[in-house]
Design a protein around this motif. Structure first.
Motif, PDB file in Angstrom:
ATOM      1  N   HIS A  34       0.813  -1.214   0.000  1.00 21.31           N
ATOM      2  CA  HIS A  34       0.000   0.000   0.000  1.00 21.31           C
ATOM      3  C   HIS A  34       0.850   1.269   0.000  1.00 21.31           C
ATOM      4  N   PRO A  35       0.256   2.396  -0.372  1.00 22.57           N
ATOM      5  CA  PRO A  35       0.953   3.675  -0.175  1.00 22.57           C
ATOM      6  C   PRO A  35       1.035   3.991   1.311  1.00 22.57           C
ATOM      7  N   HIS A  36       1.787   5.018   1.661  1.00 22.07           N
ATOM      8  CA  HIS A  36       1.936   5.379   3.065  1.00 22.07           C
ATOM      9  C   HIS A  36       1.981   6.891   3.205  1.00 22.07           C
ATOM     10  N   LEU A  37       1.709   7.362   4.373  1.00 19.10           N
ATOM     11  CA  LEU A  37       1.757   8.790   4.663  1.00 19.10           C
ATOM     12  C   LEU A  37       3.181   9.169   5.034  1.00 19.10           C
ATOM     13  N   GLU A  38       3.679  10.232   4.444  1.00 16.44           N
ATOM     14  CA  GLU A  38       5.014  10.689   4.801  1.00 16.44           C
ATOM     15  C   GLU A  38       4.976  11.359   6.175  1.00 16.44           C
ATOM     16  N   ALA A  39       6.054  11.196   6.915  1.00 17.24           N
ATOM     17  CA  ALA A  39       6.093  11.679   8.293  1.00 17.24           C
ATOM     18  C   ALA A  39       5.827  13.181   8.380  1.00 17.24           C
ATOM     19  N   GLU A  40       6.358  13.939   7.418  1.00 20.33           N
ATOM     20  CA  GLU A  40       6.152  15.392   7.480  1.00 20.33           C
ATOM     21  C   GLU A  40       4.690  15.762   7.298  1.00 20.33           C
ATOM     22  N   ALA A  41       3.947  14.969   6.546  1.00 17.92           N
ATOM     23  CA  ALA A  41       2.517  15.228   6.370  1.00 17.92           C
ATOM     24  C   ALA A  41       1.777  14.954   7.674  1.00 17.92           C
ATOM     25  N   ALA A  42       2.131  13.857   8.353  1.00 16.83           N
ATOM     26  CA  ALA A  42       1.502  13.544   9.636  1.00 16.83           C
ATOM     27  C   ALA A  42       1.797  14.635  10.663  1.00 16.83           C
ATOM     28  N   GLU A  43       3.041  15.092  10.683  1.00 12.13           N
ATOM     29  CA  GLU A  43       3.417  16.135  11.634  1.00 12.13           C
ATOM     30  C   GLU A  43       2.680  17.438  11.346  1.00 12.13           C
ATOM     31  N   ARG A  44       2.492  17.739  10.060  1.00 17.11           N
ATOM     32  CA  ARG A  44       1.755  18.955   9.699  1.00 17.11           C
ATOM     33  C   ARG A  44       0.289  18.847  10.104  1.00 17.11           C
ATOM     34  N   LEU A  45      -0.314  17.679   9.901  1.00 20.41           N
ATOM     35  CA  LEU A  45      -1.703  17.487  10.311  1.00 20.41           C
ATOM     36  C   LEU A  45      -1.854  17.656  11.822  1.00 20.41           C
ATOM     37  N   LEU A  46      -0.898  17.167  12.583  1.00 20.71           N
ATOM     38  CA  LEU A  46      -0.938  17.360  14.030  1.00 20.71           C
ATOM     39  C   LEU A  46      -0.855  18.841  14.379  1.00 20.71           C
ATOM     40  N   GLU A  47      -0.008  19.574  13.685  1.00 15.95           N
ATOM     41  CA  GLU A  47       0.099  21.015  13.920  1.00 15.95           C
ATOM     42  C   GLU A  47      -1.215  21.730  13.615  1.00 15.95           C
ATOM     43  N   LEU A  48      -1.963  21.205  12.629  1.00 17.59           N
ATOM     44  CA  LEU A  48      -3.228  21.825  12.216  1.00 17.59           C
ATOM     45  C   LEU A  48      -4.396  21.430  13.108  1.00 17.59           C
ATOM     46  N   GLY A  49      -4.167  20.512  14.044  1.00 15.02           N
ATOM     47  CA  GLY A  49      -5.227  20.170  14.987  1.00 15.02           C
ATOM     48  C   GLY A  49      -5.710  18.738  14.966  1.00 15.02           C
ATOM     49  N   MET A  50      -5.133  17.877  14.122  1.00 15.94           N
ATOM     50  CA  MET A  50      -5.570  16.482  14.069  1.00 15.94           C
ATOM     51  C   MET A  50      -5.228  15.739  15.357  1.00 15.94           C
ATOM     52  N   ARG A  51      -6.160  14.891  15.818  1.00 10.28           N
ATOM     53  CA  ARG A  51      -5.922  14.014  16.968  1.00 10.28           C
ATOM     54  C   ARG A  51      -6.162  12.549  16.612  1.00 10.28           C
ATOM     55  N   VAL A  52      -6.952  12.315  15.565  1.00  5.89           N
ATOM     56  CA  VAL A  52      -7.247  10.952  15.114  1.00  5.89           C
ATOM     57  C   VAL A  52      -6.978  10.885  13.617  1.00  5.89           C
ATOM     58  N   LEU A  53      -6.101   9.975  13.212  1.00  6.75           N
ATOM     59  CA  LEU A  53      -5.781   9.765  11.806  1.00  6.75           C
ATOM     60  C   LEU A  53      -6.414   8.452  11.353  1.00  6.75           C
ATOM     61  N   GLY A  54      -7.212   8.498  10.302  1.00  5.71           N
ATOM     62  CA  GLY A  54      -7.802   7.288   9.749  1.00  5.71           C
ATOM     63  C   GLY A  54      -7.355   7.084   8.310  1.00  5.71           C
ATOM     64  N   VAL A  55      -7.065   5.836   7.933  1.00  5.85           N
ATOM     65  CA  VAL A  55      -6.606   5.536   6.575  1.00  5.85           C
ATOM     66  C   VAL A  55      -7.355   4.322   6.029  1.00  5.85           C
ATOM     67  N   ASP A  56      -7.519   4.276   4.702  1.00  6.60           N
ATOM     68  CA  ASP A  56      -8.220   3.150   4.075  1.00  6.60           C
ATOM     69  C   ASP A  56      -7.241   2.111   3.531  1.00  6.60           C
ATOM     70  N   PHE A  57      -6.125   1.939   4.248  1.00  7.06           N
ATOM     71  CA  PHE A  57      -5.143   0.910   3.902  1.00  7.06           C
ATOM     72  C   PHE A  57      -4.581   0.337   5.202  1.00  7.06           C
ATOM     73  N   LEU A  58      -3.645  -0.576   5.087  1.00  2.19           N
ATOM     74  CA  LEU A  58      -3.217  -1.390   6.224  1.00  2.19           C
ATOM     75  C   LEU A  58      -2.501  -0.619   7.314  1.00  2.19           C
ATOM     76  N   ASN A  59      -1.763   0.434   6.930  1.00  2.00           N
ATOM     77  CA  ASN A  59      -0.793   0.998   7.854  1.00  2.00           C
ATOM     78  C   ASN A  59      -0.364   2.358   7.313  1.00  2.00           C
ATOM     79  N   PRO A  60      -0.412   3.436   8.101  1.00  2.00           N
ATOM     80  CA  PRO A  60       0.031   4.726   7.568  1.00  2.00           C
ATOM     81  C   PRO A  60       1.526   4.792   7.307  1.00  2.00           C
ATOM     82  N   ASP A  61       2.293   3.855   7.884  1.00  2.00           N
ATOM     83  CA  ASP A  61       3.715   3.710   7.590  1.00  2.00           C
ATOM     84  C   ASP A  61       3.894   2.592   6.563  1.00  2.00           C
ATOM     85  N   PRO A  62       5.040   2.503   5.907  1.00  2.12           N
ATOM     86  CA  PRO A  62       5.262   1.403   4.959  1.00  2.12           C
ATOM     87  C   PRO A  62       5.233   0.057   5.680  1.00  2.12           C
ATOM     88  N   THR A  63       4.527  -0.902   5.115  1.00  4.88           N
ATOM     89  CA  THR A  63       4.545  -2.263   5.651  1.00  4.88           C
ATOM     90  C   THR A  63       5.746  -2.990   5.066  1.00  4.88           C
TER      91      THR A  63
END
Length: 213
Positions: A126-155
């Motif tokens: 699957h694709p994965h979320l890059e760490a800088e994107a996750a960190e930016r979402l946290l800065e913008l106010g995210m507390r719960v991350l949901g994805v439609d694949f196995l793992n937000p990091d590379p499996t």
């Protein structure tokens, strides 16, 4: 209500090394007068939530997570704007349009369409979320991350070492991660959602029934 959960079945896809899923009759109507199913599965089976304790020493366990945290208005971000996403590709802040956002709600869902491959070998690539994107979402106010694949990091593939920078960022901030969502194409840019985990005492995560209204 829209069900965003994968069904739990014997032999379903799990993260490499996690317990395999087996279901079958423990008691039967014909023999015992009641039907009872035996379930053998891991705490991260199917559509599930990762509590901070999953990767963070001393982190919160799932029974300490309030349902209020897992229910509310969500922002749905579409990766690659509907285009086919390459296997194992990274999803960065630009692909999600984060530069245009001043704030996000506590729940953010990433839609890739990869849920259509659930049960196939390619689902693990699957694709994965890059760490800088996750960190930016946290800065913008995210507390719960949901994805439609196995793992937000590379499996990791066979012989590869696992690395979990997105888990470290989100769970390290005492946030939560919901994995293996399905059917996010049924939602608009925003949706009211709820993720309802089994209240496993001291659990590092739990399967959820994920729904949208």
């Amino acid at each position: 209500m829209i069900d965003l959960s994968h069904r739990i079945t014997s032999g379903m896809t799990v993260f490499p090394g996690d317990p395999e899923v087996t279901t079958g009759p423990a008691l039967t109507l014909a023999r015992d007068g009641v039907a009872v199913e035996r379930l053998e599965l891991g705490s991260h089976t199917g559509t599930h939530v990762d509590a901070p304790a999953h990767t963070i020493a001393g982190g919160r366990t799932i029974d300490r997570v309030s349902l209020d945290e897992l229910t509310g208005e969500a922002l749905v971000l579409e990766a690659a704007a509907g285009a086919e996403i390459a296997e194992r590709s990274g999803i960065g802040a630009a692909a999600l349009g984060l530069g245009e956002l001043a704030r996000v709600p506590p729940i953010v869902l990433i839609r890739t369409g990869w849920d259509r491959r659930f049960g196939e070998a390619s689902y693990l690539r699957h694709p994965h979320l890059e760490a800088e994107a996750a960190e930016r979402l946290l800065e913008l106010g995210m507390r719960v991350l949901g994805v439609d694949f196995l793992n937000p990091d590379p499996t990791p593939g066979p012989g590869e070492e696992a690395d979990f920078p997105v888990h470290a960022a989100v769970l390290g901030a005492d946030g939560l991660i919901v994995e293996n969502l399905r059917g996010l194409e049924q939602l608009g840019r925003t949706a009211r959602v709820g993720f309802f985990p089994l209240p496993l005492a001291g659990g590092d995560g739990a399967p959820v029934r994920a729904v949208a209204w």
